[in-house]
Design a protein around this motif. Structure first.
Motif, PDB file in Angstrom:
ATOM      1  N   UNK A 137       0.829  -1.207   0.000  1.00 22.27           N
ATOM      2  CA  UNK A 137       0.000   0.000   0.000  1.00 22.27           C
ATOM      3  C   UNK A 137       0.864   1.258   0.000  1.00 22.27           C
ATOM      4  N   UNK A 138       1.979   1.206   0.700  1.00 24.12           N
ATOM      5  CA  UNK A 138       2.881   2.359   0.719  1.00 24.12           C
ATOM      6  C   UNK A 138       3.326   2.705  -0.694  1.00 24.12           C
ATOM      7  N   UNK A 139       3.718   1.675  -1.440  1.00 27.25           N
ATOM      8  CA  UNK A 139       4.157   1.890  -2.827  1.00 27.25           C
ATOM      9  C   UNK A 139       3.031   2.461  -3.678  1.00 27.25           C
ATOM     10  N   UNK A 140       1.820   1.927  -3.508  1.00 30.59           N
ATOM     11  CA  UNK A 140       0.672   2.385  -4.292  1.00 30.59           C
ATOM     12  C   UNK A 140       0.380   3.859  -4.033  1.00 30.59           C
ATOM     13  N   UNK A 141       0.391   4.257  -2.752  1.00 35.46           N
ATOM     14  CA  UNK A 141       0.078   5.644  -2.404  1.00 35.46           C
ATOM     15  C   UNK A 141       1.199   6.579  -2.855  1.00 35.46           C
ATOM     16  N   UNK A 142       2.426   6.139  -2.743  1.00 38.96           N
ATOM     17  CA  UNK A 142       3.537   6.969  -3.218  1.00 38.96           C
ATOM     18  C   UNK A 142       3.418   7.245  -4.713  1.00 38.96           C
ATOM     19  N   UNK A 143       2.965   6.247  -5.456  1.00 37.70           N
ATOM     20  CA  UNK A 143       2.898   6.385  -6.914  1.00 37.70           C
ATOM     21  C   UNK A 143       1.611   7.060  -7.389  1.00 37.70           C
ATOM     22  N   UNK A 144       0.502   6.761  -6.717  1.00 36.41           N
ATOM     23  CA  UNK A 144      -0.786   7.241  -7.228  1.00 36.41           C
ATOM     24  C   UNK A 144      -1.559   8.162  -6.324  1.00 36.41           C
ATOM     25  N   UNK A 145      -1.041   8.426  -5.122  1.00 44.48           N
ATOM     26  CA  UNK A 145      -1.738   9.301  -4.194  1.00 44.48           C
ATOM     27  C   UNK A 145      -2.833   8.578  -3.412  1.00 44.48           C
ATOM     28  N   UNK A 146      -3.440   9.296  -2.478  1.00 45.35           N
ATOM     29  CA  UNK A 146      -4.422   8.705  -1.578  1.00 45.35           C
ATOM     30  C   UNK A 146      -5.699   8.300  -2.319  1.00 45.35           C
ATOM     31  N   UNK A 147      -5.977   8.937  -3.450  1.00 43.14           N
ATOM     32  CA  UNK A 147      -7.203   8.634  -4.184  1.00 43.14           C
ATOM     33  C   UNK A 147      -7.205   7.192  -4.691  1.00 43.14           C
ATOM     34  N   UNK A 148      -6.020   6.606  -4.894  1.00 43.89           N
ATOM     35  CA  UNK A 148      -5.968   5.207  -5.322  1.00 43.89           C
ATOM     36  C   UNK A 148      -6.586   4.294  -4.274  1.00 43.89           C
ATOM     37  N   UNK A 178      -3.897  12.620   4.679  1.00 44.27           N
ATOM     38  CA  UNK A 178      -2.726  13.070   3.928  1.00 44.27           C
ATOM     39  C   UNK A 178      -1.937  11.837   3.510  1.00 44.27           C
ATOM     40  N   UNK A 179      -1.335  11.844   2.330  1.00 38.70           N
ATOM     41  CA  UNK A 179      -0.533  10.683   1.923  1.00 38.70           C
ATOM     42  C   UNK A 179       0.579  10.364   2.919  1.00 38.70           C
ATOM     43  N   UNK A 180       1.212  11.413   3.474  1.00 33.14           N
ATOM     44  CA  UNK A 180       2.314  11.204   4.421  1.00 33.14           C
ATOM     45  C   UNK A 180       1.830  10.528   5.693  1.00 33.14           C
ATOM     46  N   UNK A 181       0.676  10.970   6.198  1.00 36.36           N
ATOM     47  CA  UNK A 181       0.126  10.355   7.404  1.00 36.36           C
ATOM     48  C   UNK A 181      -0.326   8.929   7.157  1.00 36.36           C
ATOM     49  N   UNK A 182      -0.962   8.704   6.009  1.00 34.99           N
ATOM     50  CA  UNK A 182      -1.428   7.358   5.666  1.00 34.99           C
ATOM     51  C   UNK A 182      -0.243   6.399   5.553  1.00 34.99           C
ATOM     52  N   UNK A 183       0.811   6.831   4.886  1.00 32.16           N
ATOM     53  CA  UNK A 183       2.005   5.995   4.737  1.00 32.16           C
ATOM     54  C   UNK A 183       2.637   5.703   6.101  1.00 32.16           C
ATOM     55  N   UNK A 184       2.690   6.709   6.974  1.00 30.68           N
ATOM     56  CA  UNK A 184       3.260   6.501   8.314  1.00 30.68           C
ATOM     57  C   UNK A 184       2.464   5.460   9.088  1.00 30.68           C
ATOM     58  N   UNK A 185       1.142   5.483   8.942  1.00 31.01           N
ATOM     59  CA  UNK A 185       0.329   4.504   9.651  1.00 31.01           C
ATOM     60  C   UNK A 185       0.410   3.121   9.007  1.00 31.01           C
ATOM     61  N   UNK A 186       0.615   3.067   7.677  1.00 26.63           N
ATOM     62  CA  UNK A 186       0.900   1.774   7.037  1.00 26.63           C
ATOM     63  C   UNK A 186       2.175   1.168   7.618  1.00 26.63           C
ATOM     64  N   UNK A 187       3.184   2.009   7.802  1.00 21.85           N
ATOM     65  CA  UNK A 187       4.448   1.526   8.369  1.00 21.85           C
ATOM     66  C   UNK A 187       4.268   1.036   9.797  1.00 21.85           C
ATOM     67  N   UNK A 188       3.373   1.692  10.537  1.00 21.95           N
ATOM     68  CA  UNK A 188       3.110   1.260  11.914  1.00 21.95           C
ATOM     69  C   UNK A 188       2.536  -0.154  11.944  1.00 21.95           C
ATOM     70  N   UNK A 189       1.641  -0.460  10.998  1.00 22.63           N
ATOM     71  CA  UNK A 189       1.068  -1.804  10.939  1.00 22.63           C
ATOM     72  C   UNK A 189       2.119  -2.811  10.473  1.00 22.63           C
ATOM     73  N   UNK A 190       2.885  -2.430   9.455  1.00 26.01           N
ATOM     74  CA  UNK A 190       3.893  -3.344   8.919  1.00 26.01           C
ATOM     75  C   UNK A 190       4.938  -3.701   9.976  1.00 26.01           C
ATOM     76  N   UNK A 191       5.236  -2.757  10.862  1.00 25.52           N
ATOM     77  CA  UNK A 191       6.252  -2.997  11.892  1.00 25.52           C
ATOM     78  C   UNK A 191       5.685  -3.572  13.183  1.00 25.52           C
ATOM     79  N   UNK A 192       4.365  -3.687  13.256  1.00 25.50           N
ATOM     80  CA  UNK A 192       3.728  -4.115  14.513  1.00 25.50           C
ATOM     81  C   UNK A 192       4.097  -5.556  14.877  1.00 25.50           C
ATOM     82  N   UNK A 193       4.146  -5.793  16.153  1.00 29.41           N
ATOM     83  CA  UNK A 193       4.367  -7.131  16.697  1.00 29.41           C
ATOM     84  C   UNK A 193       3.163  -7.524  17.538  1.00 29.41           C
ATOM     85  N   UNK A 194       2.908  -8.799  17.636  1.00 28.47           N
ATOM     86  CA  UNK A 194       1.772  -9.250  18.435  1.00 28.47           C
ATOM     87  C   UNK A 194       1.965  -8.852  19.895  1.00 28.47           C
TER      88      UNK A 194
END
Length: 266
Positions: A137-148, A178-194
């Motif tokens: 999702x990070x890659x998608x938003x970086x390339x196409x914006x939040x509207x994708x 914002x794309x920056x905020x959305x990407x930051x929260x994607x990273x939070x999920x990707x880095x999350x541990x149980x």
């Protein structure tokens, strides 16, 4: 619009008092998920009118503007505690959705004195497969914006009960990111541990969707099985025809479940 300076960033929040002049017997603090805002919970608030409800835009989402700081499950959990401190609330029922639904079990395992009980709505169970999805999702938003995301998620992540109005509401919440905020929260999920589920001892309600592809039923069952909560104090409710956007898709099913669970805590 109330803002609070919590952990070096500004959070927009809403503090909803119980109806009438009654003193709140319980306080709930509600944490939303990726792509949504505090508005996600408003469809269920008519069912929670007897409780004080504190809801906020996660850092980097909605009106809580992202300015390059840390975003992670532990940091979101610290925002919850910081906002409770700001409002003078010693402990609360922690309600979370999706990414935010990792927070109730995380706090119950790390700060049990602050958590009366937890409600996990479509909880993400961190794992390598989930991390891969959000890296994509990070890659998608970086390339196409939040509207994708706004053009695909409302249909792809909802179930057969979702109405066109619900999908429009979901799209509007995503477009407000914002794309920056959305990407930051994607990273939070990707880095999350149980979280250490076995350390959770308080009452827990898990709400799962039969058609939820983002937080599949198998993951919800795994969380439920590993909770340290006594069997009599934990519940798993499965909603037929429901995808991942529970409070928007079926508020008249989710609201009573949360209300009744909280009523049993009194």
């Amino acid at each position: 619009m109330p803002f609070a300076k919590i952990n070096n960033h500004s959070l927009h929040y809403t503090d909803i008092a119980p109806t009438g002049d009654q003193e709140p017997k319980l306080t709930l603090i509600l944490v939303h998920g990726l792509g949504s805002t505090q508005n996600y919970y408003f469809p269920i608030f008519p069912y929670l009118a007897n409780y004080r409800c504190i809801v906020f835009d996660n850092y980097g989402a909605g009106r809580s503007v992202y300015d390059g700081g840390e975003t992670s499950i532990p940091s979101i959990a610290q925002d919850v505690l910081g906002l409770l401190d700001h409002l003078g609330v010693p402990k609360a029922v922690v309600v979370g959705y999706s990414m935010g639904a990792i927070v109730p079990t995380y706090l119950a395992s790390t700060s049990p004195d602050r958590v009366v009980a937890g409600v996990c709505i479509g909880p993400v169970n961190p794992n390598e497969n989930a991390a891969s999805v959000f890296e994509q999702r990070i890659t998608i938003v970086k390339e196409g914006g939040i509207e994708t995301m706004a053009n695909t998620i409302p249909n792809a992540a909802t179930g057969s009960k979702a109405t066109a109005t619900a999908k429009g509401f979901i799209r509007e919440m995503i477009m407000g990111q914002s794309p920056e905020g959305y990407i930051a929260n994607c990273r939070a999920i990707a880095a999350a541990r149980q979280p250490e589920y076995e350390k959770v001892k308080c009452p827990i309600l898990i709400i799962a969707g039969e058609q939820d592809k983002s937080a599949p039923l198998a993951g919800c069952k795994e969380i439920f099985a590993h909770l340290g909560t006594e069997e009599k104090n934990k519940r798993l409710e499965i909603l037929p025809g429901v995808g991942h956007w529970y409070c928007v898709e079926v508020p008249d099913e989710v609201g009573p479940l949360v209300r009744d669970f909280c009523g049993q805590l009194l």
